[in-house]
Design a protein around this motif. Structure first.
Motif, PDB file in Angstrom:
ATOM      1  N   ASP A  64      11.982  84.046  -9.813  1.00  0.00           N
ATOM      2  CA  ASP A  64      12.939  82.942  -9.878  1.00  0.00           C
ATOM      3  C   ASP A  64      12.448  81.746  -9.078  1.00  0.00           C
ATOM      4  O   ASP A  64      11.796  81.899  -8.043  1.00  0.00           O
ATOM      5  CB  ASP A  64      14.308  83.379  -9.356  1.00  0.00           C
ATOM      6  CG  ASP A  64      14.940  84.436 -10.247  1.00  0.00           C
ATOM      7  OD1 ASP A  64      14.546  84.502 -11.422  1.00  0.00           O
ATOM      8  OD2 ASP A  64      15.804  85.189  -9.752  1.00  0.00           O
ATOM      9  N   THR A  65      12.806  80.568  -9.554  1.00  0.00           N
ATOM     10  CA  THR A  65      12.513  79.325  -8.834  1.00  0.00           C
ATOM     11  C   THR A  65      13.821  78.758  -8.309  1.00  0.00           C
ATOM     12  O   THR A  65      14.790  78.636  -9.059  1.00  0.00           O
ATOM     13  CB  THR A  65      11.857  78.305  -9.770  1.00  0.00           C
ATOM     14  OG1 THR A  65      10.652  78.856 -10.298  1.00  0.00           O
ATOM     15  CG2 THR A  65      11.539  77.013  -9.022  1.00  0.00           C
ATOM     16  N   GLU A  84      16.850  76.370  -7.161  1.00  0.00           N
ATOM     17  CA  GLU A  84      17.388  75.136  -7.753  1.00  0.00           C
ATOM     18  C   GLU A  84      17.524  74.056  -6.698  1.00  0.00           C
ATOM     19  O   GLU A  84      18.091  74.275  -5.623  1.00  0.00           O
ATOM     20  CB  GLU A  84      18.750  75.432  -8.385  1.00  0.00           C
ATOM     21  CG  GLU A  84      19.426  74.203  -8.974  1.00  0.00           C
ATOM     22  CD  GLU A  84      20.831  74.508  -9.438  1.00  0.00           C
ATOM     23  OE1 GLU A  84      21.524  73.570  -9.891  1.00  0.00           O
ATOM     24  OE2 GLU A  84      21.245  75.682  -9.345  1.00  0.00           O
ATOM     25  N   LYS A 100      19.158  70.693  -5.204  1.00  0.00           N
ATOM     26  CA  LYS A 100      20.489  70.105  -5.299  1.00  0.00           C
ATOM     27  C   LYS A 100      20.561  68.693  -4.730  1.00  0.00           C
ATOM     28  O   LYS A 100      21.645  68.121  -4.636  1.00  0.00           O
ATOM     29  CB  LYS A 100      21.500  71.003  -4.581  1.00  0.00           C
ATOM     30  CG  LYS A 100      21.654  72.369  -5.223  1.00  0.00           C
ATOM     31  CD  LYS A 100      22.727  73.193  -4.523  1.00  0.00           C
ATOM     32  CE  LYS A 100      22.894  74.552  -5.203  1.00  0.00           C
ATOM     33  NZ  LYS A 100      23.954  75.367  -4.549  1.00  0.00           N
ATOM     34  N   SER A 108      10.764  74.219  -1.110  1.00  0.00           N
ATOM     35  CA  SER A 108      11.333  75.012  -2.194  1.00  0.00           C
ATOM     36  C   SER A 108      10.400  76.135  -2.637  1.00  0.00           C
ATOM     37  O   SER A 108      10.847  77.190  -3.079  1.00  0.00           O
ATOM     38  CB  SER A 108      11.692  74.118  -3.379  1.00  0.00           C
ATOM     39  OG  SER A 108      10.531  73.454  -3.866  1.00  0.00           O
ATOM     40  N   HIS A 149      13.892  82.811  -0.789  1.00  0.00           N
ATOM     41  CA  HIS A 149      15.115  82.301  -1.402  1.00  0.00           C
ATOM     42  C   HIS A 149      16.265  82.220  -0.400  1.00  0.00           C
ATOM     43  O   HIS A 149      17.007  81.228  -0.368  1.00  0.00           O
ATOM     44  CB  HIS A 149      15.517  83.196  -2.575  1.00  0.00           C
ATOM     45  CG  HIS A 149      14.716  82.941  -3.812  1.00  0.00           C
ATOM     46  ND1 HIS A 149      13.524  82.268  -3.791  1.00  0.00           N
ATOM     47  CD2 HIS A 149      14.938  83.270  -5.118  1.00  0.00           C
ATOM     48  CE1 HIS A 149      13.038  82.185  -5.007  1.00  0.00           C
ATOM     49  NE2 HIS A 149      13.872  82.789  -5.849  1.00  0.00           N
TER      50      HIS A 149
END
Length: 730
Positions: free
Chosen positions: A445-446, A448, A450, A460, A465
Motif C-alpha cells: 500500500d501507498t 494517502e 492529505k 510518505s 504507515h
C-alpha cells in the motif's frame, strides 16, 4: 627448589627452577596459580615411557585452550569454552624422578576473574572451607557492597541482612514447575534459538525463571535503543510474579523482549535477571531503559548496564503519587490539577522548581520524605528534564497510552500460571500476526497524502504507515497554530507557538546553521518524530525538508536493514521503493519455487548467487566505492517472474517433498563445557552455577551430586532428555 604444594603461595608464578615430586603435584601447583589469577584449568595431555610405562610428560592448560572442533553440519553443537587461548604449563620428568617446568605460557586472550575463581570446576573442591555457601556468599557480598555502596549507604550486607536466601522460592501450585519446563523444552524444539534460564535455591526449588523466544532476540537486534522493564504484575501482587522486557518495533507495536518469574525484588534477583537477559541478547546493553522507581532496580542497572541511561516510567510514578498521598484525599482534585500543571506544563527547569515549591508549601508536604525523594529524582522521570534523546513512545503519562498495556488483556489479578502459559502462546501469535500485517501493508500500500505540505510528501515513502499517519496528524494540526517570534539572533530563532485547539503556548527554538530544533512539548523526545509546533517554525524559516537527524531509522521501512540510511532522504525513498519491489518479487519467487523440487533448486540457487553478488557489491561500495557488477550466474530472469496460472500449477500428489535446510543453531551465549566435564561460565559478579546448552551425557549423573556443593544452580536451554534425570520440586 623442591615444592610442597600445600606451602605454595597462591600468587606464585611458575618459575624454571621449581621442581615437583610428581606430575599430580605439578598440576596442583598450576591449579593454585590459576585460582589466584582467575581462570579454570584442565589436563591437556600426558605421555608414558614405552619402556617403564611411567609418566614422563604432562601438559596443563587454561580451560579455554585451543579451538572448538565441530562439524559444520552439526544439528546440536556441543558447547565448548575453547576460544584459542594459549596459556599452559608443560612439565617433564627427570631421570631422578623429579619433575620440572619445560615451558610456561602466561598470556591469555580473555578476561581473568580472580574474584569468581570458585565457580570453575577445577577449583570447586580444592578448598572445602572456602566453598561453604555461607562463607562464599559473605565474600561476594563484601565485594559487591563496594560496587553498590553509592546506592546503598548502609552497605549491601545491611540491605539484605533480613533476607533468608535459603527459603526464597517461587510460589507455584503443584505441578506448575514441570509444566513450565516442559513448555520451554517444547518451544526450544520448535526453534533452537529459544532461550531460557532457570535459577534454583539451596533447597533445589525454583527461585527465578527467565525466557525469551527467537523473535524477541531478533527484534532486540533492531530495536535496542529503548527498553521498558515492567514489574507491574509483581509489585501489584498478581497471582503470578511476572516481570517483562518490552520494546517497540518500526510500526510502534509492542515487542516482547523477555519474560521472567521472580521470587522477590532484592538486589541480587535483579542483578541475576539483568545479567541473564544481557547474555541472552548477545551481550548488547540498551541505550535507554525505563523501569519502576526502585532502589534495587537502580543499583542493579548501574552494575550491569553502567552506560545505559535510566529513566522511570512516568505512568508508574503518577500512579504511586495518588497512592502515597492518601492524606490529601479531601484536596485530591485540586492537588492533581496543580501537580499535573507542574509536570506537564513546565517548559523550563526553573519553572518546574518554582511550581514544585508552591505545591509543597500549599499542601504541607515539607515533611513527606517520599514526596521529597521524588523531587530529588526528578531528572529521571519529569518530562521537563528529559532532553536530547528519543524514548520511542514508551514514555507515557498513563499505562493505557503505553505499549506495555498490550499484555493487560491477557492477564488479570486472578490469572494463575497455567492459564497464563496458554495466554502467552496466544499473545505471541497475536504479536506476530499484527507485525506481519503491518509489513504486508508497507509492501503493498501507498499512504494517502492529505495536504500539499512538502514535509508530508518527503516522508510518505520513508516512514512506516503507522508513524506516517501519526506524523500526518501533526502536519494537518500545524494549520491550527499561530507563531510569534520572540527573539532572533542570526540563524537562531526563539518562537512562541500558540495551539488554538488546546489553548496552550509552546516554546520552539530553531538554529538554521546547525539544523537544530527543540519544542517545549518534547514530542521528538517522547515519540520520536517532530510536532506541529516545530513544523510551523520550519515552514516560517523557509525550510522545505525535515532535517535528517529528526527522521529516526527505527521508524522507517528500512528499520531492520543492516545498513544505516543515507543522509539524503531522497535516497531513502529510492531504497524503500527498491525494497518493496524486491519483497513483492520474492513472494512470487517463493510461490513458484515451492511447486516442485526442481523449481525449488532453481530458486534456491538464484537466491544464493544473487545474495553473494549483492553482498560483494555492497561491501565494495562501503570500502572502496562502487564496484563493477558481474552478470548473474543463473539464467533465472527475476524481471519476468509472474504468478502461475491455476491450470498450469504442478501437483504435489507424487509425494515429492520440498526439503528445507536446517541450519545449526548458534545462540549468542557463552557455552561452557569441555570433554567429559563441564565448567562454570565466566560472568562478572555472578553468584550462580550456570550451565548453557548442556547435552544429556554431560548432565546425567552429575547434577544430583553437584547440588550439594553449590549455593544455587542455574540451567540454560536444558533439553528434554536432560530433564529425565533431574527432578525439580515445585
Amino acid at each position: 627448589m623442591d615444592v610442597n604444594t600445600a606451602s605454595v603461595a597462591s600468587n606464585s608464578e611458575p618459575q624454571d627452577n621449581i621442581e615437583f615430586d610428581s606430575n599430580e603435584a605439578a598440576y596442583e601447583y598450576y591449579k593454585e596459580y590459576a585460582k589466584s589469577v582467575g581462570f579454570g584449568t584442565a589436563k591437556l595431555s600426558s605421555r608414558r615411557s614405552r619402556a617403564s610405562k611411567e609418566f614422563i610428560d604432562a601438559k596443563f592448560s587454561c580451560i579455554r585452550y585451543g579451538n572448538k572442533q565441530q562439524s559444520d553440519d552439526a544439528i546440536n553443537p556441543r558447547p565448548s569454552p575453547k576460544i584459542g587461548c594459549k596459556a599452559s604449563m608443560h612439565v617433564k620428568r627427570k631421570p631422578n624422578g623429579k619433575w620440572y617446568i619445560h615451558s610456561f605460557v602466561k598470556e591469555h586472550n580473555h578476561e581473568l576473574l580472580p574474584s569468581q575463581s570458585h565457580f570453575f570446576r577445577s577449583h570447586r573442591n580444592s578448598d572445602p572451607l572456602k566453598n561453604d555457601p555461607k562463607i562464599r556468599r559473605k565474600t561476594i557480598l563484601a565485594t559487591m557492597s563496594k560496587q553498590y555502596g553509592v546506592y546503598q549507604p548502609t552497605g549491601l550486607e545491611n540491605y539484605i541482612r533480613n533476607q533468608n536466601d535459603r527459603g526464597r522460592c517461587l510460589t507455584l501450585d503443584e505441578g506448575d514447575a514441570q509444566i513450565l519446563l516442559e513448555l520451554f523444552v517444547t518451544m526450544q524444539e520448535e526453534n533452537p534459538n529459544f532461550y531460557y534460564s532457570v535459577d534454583l535455591n539451596e533447597e533445589h526449588q525454583l527461585r527465578n525463571v527467565f525466557w525469551v523466544d527467537a523473535k524477541g532476540i531478533e527484534d532486540y537486534k533492531n530495536f535496542n535503543d529503548v527498553v521498558s522493564f515492567d514489574t507491574m504484575y509483581f509489585t501489584n501482587k498478581y497471582k503470578i510474579p511476572l516481570v517483562l522486557f518490552i520494546g517497540v518495533n518500526q510500526h510502534c507495536q509492542p515487542t516482547l523482549l523477555g519474560c521472567a518469574l521472580i521470587a522477590d525484588e532484592t538486589l541480587f534477583t535483579f542483578v541475576w535477571l539483568f545479567q541473564t537477559w544481557f547474555l541472552a541478547m548477545g551481550s548488547r546493553a540498551p541505550s535507554v531503559i525505563l523501569t519502576d522507581r526502585s532502589n534495587s532496580i537502580e543499583a542493579a542497572i548501574a552494575a550491569v548496564f553502567p552506560d545505559t541511561r535510566h529513566f522511570y516510567n512516568l505512568w508508574n510514578v503518577l500512579e504511586k503519587v495518588s497512592r502515597q498521598l492518601d492524606c490529601l484525599y479531601p484536596w485530591h482534585d485540586t492537588f492533581t490539577k496543580k501537580f499535573n500543571k507542574c509536570i506537564h506544563r513546565s517548559w523550563t527547569e526553573e519553572e518546574f522548581d518554582k511550581r514544585w515549591v508552591k505545591l509543597v508549601d500549599k499542601f504541607n508536604l515539607n515533611e513527606d520524605a517520599w514526596f521529597q525523594s521524588l523531587y530529588h529524582d526528578r531528572k529521571q522521570w519529569a518530562p521537563t528534564f528529559i532532553k536530547n534523546i528519543s524514548l520511542a513512545g514508551l514514555y507515557a503519562p498513563s499505562r493505557s497510552e503505553s505499549p506495555n498495556s498490550f499484555i493487560d488483556k491477557y492477564i488479570h489479578l486472578e490469572t494463575f500460571l497455567r492459564e497464563f502459559l496458554e495466554q502467552y502462546k496466544l499473545m505471541v501469535e497475536d504479536l506476530y500476526e499484527e507485525q506481519a500485517k503491518s509489513n504486508f501493508d508497507a509492501w503493498h500500500d501507498t499512504p494517502e497524502l492529505k495536504s500539499p505540505s512538502p514535509f508530508e510528501k518527503q516522508v510518505s515513502f520513508v516512514y512506516t504507515h503507522e508513524i506516517f499517519k501519526r506524523f500526518q496528524v501533526e502536519i494537518l494540526g500545524a494549520s491550527a497554530c499561530h507563531l510569534k517570534i520572540d527573539k532572533q539572533d542570526g540563524d537562531s530563532v526563539a518562537c512562541t507557538v500558540k495551539e488554538f485547539e488546546s489553548g496552550q503556548d509552546y516554546m520552539v527554538e530553531w538554529n538554521g546553521s546547525h539544523l537544530d530544533i527543540c519544542c517545549s512539548c518534547r514530542s521528538f523526545e517522547f515519540k520520536g518524530y517532530l510536532c506541529r509546533h516545530a513544523v510551523v517554525v520550519l515552514q516560517m524559516s523557509g525550510v522545505c525538508s525535515i532535517p535528517f537527524k529528526y527522521v529516526l531509522q527505527r521508524w522507517t521501512n528500512a528499520a531492520t536493514s543492516r545498513y544505516p540510511i543515507s543522509e539524503k532522504l531522497e535516497n531513502v525513498q529510492t531504497k524503500t521503493r527498491r525494497l518493496n519491489d524486491l519483497c513483492r518479487r520474492a513472494i512470487i519467487l517463493g510461490e513458484e519455487g515451492s511447486i516442485s523440487q526442481e523449481s525449488y533448486k532453481i530458486a534456491l540457487g538464484a537466491i544464493k548467487d544473487a545474495l553473494a553478488q549483492c553482498t560483494n557489491v555492497n561491501n565494495s561500495v562501503a570500502n572502496e566505492g562502487p564496484a563493477v557488477s558481474k552478470e548473474p550466474a543463473t539464467n533465472l530472469d527475476v524481471n519476468r517472474i509472474t504468478r502461475a496460472e491455476p491450470e498450469k500449477e504442478k501437483s504435489n500428489s507424487n509425494g515429492t517433498a520440498v526439503m528445507n535446510e536446517k541450519v545449526p543453531a548458534q545462540p549468542e551465549v557463552v557455552n561452557i563445557g569441555i570433554d567429559s566435564s563441564f565448567h562454570q561460565m565466566e560472568l562478572p559478579n555472578a553468584r550462580h552455577l550456570q550451565l548453557h546448552n548442556m547435552m544429556a551425557p554431560q548432565l546425567q549423573g552429575v547434577v544430583p551430586t553437584m547440588f550439594h556443593n553449590v549455593a544455587s544452580t542455574q540451567f540454560h536451554n536444558v533439553t528434554s532428555a536432560q530433564l529425565q534425570n533431574s527432578r525439580l520440586p515445585h
